[in-house]
Structures are given as C-alpha cells and as structure tokens.
Design a protein around this motif. Sequence first.
Motif, PDB file in Angstrom:
ATOM      1  N   GLU A  46     -13.755 -50.265  -6.787  1.00  0.00           N
ATOM      2  CA  GLU A  46     -14.269 -51.254  -5.835  1.00  0.00           C
ATOM      3  C   GLU A  46     -13.174 -52.257  -5.459  1.00  0.00           C
ATOM      4  OE1 GLU A  46     -18.918 -51.926  -6.427  1.00  0.00           O
ATOM      5  OE2 GLU A  46     -17.762 -52.559  -8.190  1.00  0.00           O
ATOM      6  N   GLY A  78     -12.585 -49.185 -21.168  1.00  0.00           N
ATOM      7  CA  GLY A  78     -11.765 -49.128 -19.963  1.00  0.00           C
ATOM      8  C   GLY A  78     -12.496 -49.671 -18.748  1.00  0.00           C
ATOM      9  N   GLU A  79     -13.785 -49.360 -18.624  1.00  0.00           N
ATOM     10  CA  GLU A  79     -14.581 -49.873 -17.505  1.00  0.00           C
ATOM     11  C   GLU A  79     -14.658 -51.402 -17.527  1.00  0.00           C
ATOM     12  OE1 GLU A  79     -17.621 -46.014 -17.271  1.00  0.00           O
ATOM     13  OE2 GLU A  79     -18.348 -47.990 -17.883  1.00  0.00           O
ATOM     14  N   LEU A  80     -14.649 -51.970 -18.726  1.00  0.00           N
ATOM     15  CA  LEU A  80     -14.748 -53.420 -18.861  1.00  0.00           C
ATOM     16  C   LEU A  80     -13.391 -54.115 -18.738  1.00  0.00           C
ATOM     17  CD1 LEU A  80     -17.357 -53.563 -21.755  1.00  0.00           C
ATOM     18  CD2 LEU A  80     -17.746 -54.099 -19.351  1.00  0.00           C
ATOM     19  N   ASP A  92     -14.158 -45.028 -23.104  1.00  0.00           N
ATOM     20  CA  ASP A  92     -14.437 -45.024 -21.667  1.00  0.00           C
ATOM     21  C   ASP A  92     -15.055 -46.350 -21.230  1.00  0.00           C
ATOM     22  OD1 ASP A  92     -13.470 -42.457 -21.486  1.00  0.00           O
ATOM     23  OD2 ASP A  92     -15.447 -41.502 -21.541  1.00  0.00           O
ATOM     24  N   ARG A  93     -16.019 -46.817 -22.007  1.00  0.00           N
ATOM     25  CA  ARG A  93     -16.702 -48.065 -21.653  1.00  0.00           C
ATOM     26  C   ARG A  93     -15.743 -49.256 -21.746  1.00  0.00           C
ATOM     27  NH1 ARG A  93     -19.135 -50.964 -18.664  1.00  0.00           N
ATOM     28  NH2 ARG A  93     -21.023 -52.106 -19.209  1.00  0.00           N
ATOM     29  N   GLU A  95     -10.998 -52.584  -8.831  1.00  0.00           N
ATOM     30  CA  GLU A  95     -11.530 -52.407 -10.180  1.00  0.00           C
ATOM     31  C   GLU A  95     -12.629 -51.363 -10.143  1.00  0.00           C
ATOM     32  OE1 GLU A  95     -12.869 -55.888 -12.183  1.00  0.00           O
ATOM     33  OE2 GLU A  95     -10.980 -56.988 -11.891  1.00  0.00           O
ATOM     34  N   ASN A  96     -12.458 -50.337 -10.958  1.00  0.00           N
ATOM     35  CA  ASN A  96     -13.464 -49.274 -11.050  1.00  0.00           C
ATOM     36  C   ASN A  96     -13.871 -48.743  -9.676  1.00  0.00           C
ATOM     37  OD1 ASN A  96     -13.615 -49.544 -13.901  1.00  0.00           O
ATOM     38  ND2 ASN A  96     -15.038 -51.253 -13.686  1.00  0.00           N
ATOM     39  N   GLU A 113     -19.614 -59.009 -22.224  1.00  0.00           N
ATOM     40  CA  GLU A 113     -20.741 -58.218 -21.733  1.00  0.00           C
ATOM     41  C   GLU A 113     -22.006 -58.470 -22.558  1.00  0.00           C
ATOM     42  OE1 GLU A 113     -22.122 -55.511 -18.771  1.00  0.00           O
ATOM     43  OE2 GLU A 113     -20.297 -56.712 -19.001  1.00  0.00           O
TER      44      GLU A 113
END
Length: 475
Positions: free
Chosen positions: A363, A179-181, A176-177, A360-361, A212
């Motif tokens: 936004e 994918g967020e990045l 999940d993380r 993105e995410n 990150e």
Amino acid sequence: MKRKMKKILAGLLCIAAVTMPASGVSAADAEEEAKQSYALPVQSNEIENWPEGPAVYGKSAIVIDADTKAVLYAKNIDDEHYPASITKVMTALLAAENGDLETGRVTISQESVDFLEPGDAYIGMRPGEEISLTDALYGVLLASANEVSYAVAENIGNTLSGTGTGYEKFVAAMNDRAGELGATHTHFVNPHGLQDENHYTSAHDMALISSELFSHPELMEIMQTYEHTIGPTNLETESRTFQQRHEMLVNWNDHYYEYCVGGKTGYTDEAGNTLITLADNGKMHLVCVEMETRGQHIYDDTRSILDYAFENFTRQEVDSSVLEQAQEEAHATVTETEPVYVSLPADASQEDLKFETGEENGESMLYLTYEGQTVGKAKADVDEKAVARKEKEEQGTASVLDIIKNVFEGRQWIVIAAAAAVIIVAVVILILVFRRRRRRSFLRTGRRQKRLERQRRRRMKRAARRSRRRGRKRW
C-alpha cells in the motif's frame, strides 16, 4: 497432599529460575556489564531539536507511540538480541488472531513436555491434558509457561495453511506476521524464547509487534490480570493458580507504575533481562522495550524513559492545511477515513513537518517527518509520475552539489586549482607572445615603409637633377 507439595515446589523453582540472575554470572560481573551498557550512546539524543532522554542500563531500549509508530526514544534499537520470554507476545498475538478464545481448545502433547529442561518455566501440564485457548494464553502471558507456549503453537499451527507440522507452520507464521508489522531484524525459531542462537529480534521490532496488542482487548485483559486459576482438566483434579510477573502492574509493588496497562517479562542467561511495557496516560499509548539488561535496573529504566516520553511529547491531529501542503509537495492525497496523527516534541510545530512517500505491505503511504524522524504516517494515493519527476530533479541538483562538495572536501581541489593556474599562465604567455610577434611585425613593416620612402625620395631627387640638366642644355 504429596502431589500438591510437589506442584508448589515446582512453581517456586520456576519463579526462581525466571527471577534469579544467571548462575554463571556473578552480581559484581552483572553490575560491571550494566555500567558499560549505561555508557552507550542514546541515538535519539543526537537529533537536533529533540528532547534529551535519560541514560539506561540496557544495551538496547526504545519507546514508541503505538498509534503513530513514531520512535520517541532510541538506544541501539536495531541491534539484534536474544528476546527470551518476550517472544511469547508474538505467540499470544498470533494465537488470538488465528484462534477462537471463546471456544478454542489446546491439547498438551508429549513433545510440548519432553523438550523442557530443568529450570525452564512451566505450570506442570501433562501430556493429553486439554484446556481452553483462553486459559492457555493466561499460562503463556502470566506464568510464561513454556510447555503451554509449545502446545499453543502446535494446536494453532494445525489450523494454518502451509507445509510441515503444526508447530513448524506456526513458527513460520510468527516470522511472516512480524514482517507484516514492520520487523526487519527478527528471526523466530520457537514460540517460547528459550535460548537458540538463531532466535533473535530487536527492540524496535518487538515494539512494533507489541503495539498491535492495543488492538486486542482480550489480550490486554489477560496481561492486566494479577492472578489466574486454571481449573481441573480431563487428567487433573486440582486447580493451578499463578500470578502476574510484571512488577509495574502489581499495585503494591515498589515498581508499580500507574500508567502501565500490560507487558511481558523475559530472562535467560544469554539474553539477560528483557521487558516489554505498555502504558496509557489517557493521551498517548506507549510501548517500551528494553533488552539485554544486567543487574536489577530494568524497571527503573522503563519508568524513567516512559516518564520522559509522556512529559516531552504530544500526540496531535494533523491540520488539514498540512495535509494540503503534503498533497502539493509530495503529490500524495491521504485516503485514511480516520484523522491522521503525529507524535511531536511538545514545543514543535506542525509547520516544521516534511513529507515523504513509500510503500508498506503493498500500500502507498505518506510519511510525515520532523528533523528527519518519521512522526506519523497515513495511507495515501501517490502520483508516482510526479514523484519520479521531482526525485529526478532533486537527484540532478544533488549530483551537482555532491560534485562540488566532494571537490572541496577532498584534495581534488588542489589538483584542479593547480591545473587552472597552469592553464591561466599558458594563456597569458600565448597572449604576450602573440602581442610581441605582432609588434615585431608592425616594426618590420614600419622600417620597410621608411626604407621604401627614402628610396622613393632619392629617385625623385635624381629625376629632378636630370630634368634640370636637360633644361640647361636645351636653353
């Protein structure tokens, strides 16, 4: 003393397992494969007005600006590969984001030890031992300890929401993380990177994940440490000491790189050598990732493409006039409170930037591009209706142009030209026929009029003769 010797021997075996070439691959075979990889194309060299980068021996390689996420060097960056131990960067990042490095504790479970196989990197932790989360992350990032990585996943996973065991929840959170990045070619099935055919990622994804790390000074400090000691625990009276494995961080090593500020090594027989390197020259924060490299080339490759990026690109604050132009052309108003930056070739101008919008995410984003490459981005308010109208207009224009292009690129133009010629010939024939018929009609009409005229004249002559005869009779 006997126990101490065993630990020293175990440590040496672990180091050998990580640094030696695959037992099933000879040095000659590795070099041959490396040469084949060296010949693979570098896609960033095909971009117009883009600095030409060096060839490297990895099957995939990338350098990105960690701040703008601009890709400066690209070689098969979206190809999927086995990551080996660079997986542990994701493990450490997720642990730092969800755990407490000051007070957090990690308990070593039986499962975290039992899964190990001969040759796997470890630091000899025992089931039931407790260490601080900080010590655990030193073990993960410096020693590449697989049993510690497993235990970190279990312990942090127990604090996460979701279903399944702590370990299962942690692995799900890794994906999940990622994918967020921005990762799109990644699927993690474990927190350590030991071989699994369903455990893969790409150079681009790992670069986005690793960028990150610059936001976590506690992890940067761990990665920059040369040597760390875990003191006695609840089950062990002796200390464990291990060293940095990333050779570009060791200042007496031949591969030392003055701008290197972090990274992670990886190796398995299937993955080959993998390497993440973070670099900072005071002007740019770069992330370099190279994957599936055979032979002893990966550090030289990394140095050459980092030097290439530092020498040929600059990180620039975007001029306000450019952002105003973006607002006019892309109907996007930047909402970032901080300055917006782009990473451009040293001889490029901001006047050559183009603009696109996206999401993105959840936004809205404004993307700044150069020669079709995204070189910077910012959060923005986007006038969706205006963008939709513009896209519709562009699509309409593009459709007409595409039809014309398709016609003249394919053989259709021959058919159309032939049809046009037939139509033209038919029209000409019709015109000629019409004119001929009209002329014939005109000629027929003329002949008839002449005949009628002759008949009229004959009647007049006959009438005149009759009139003269009657006159003579009367006189």
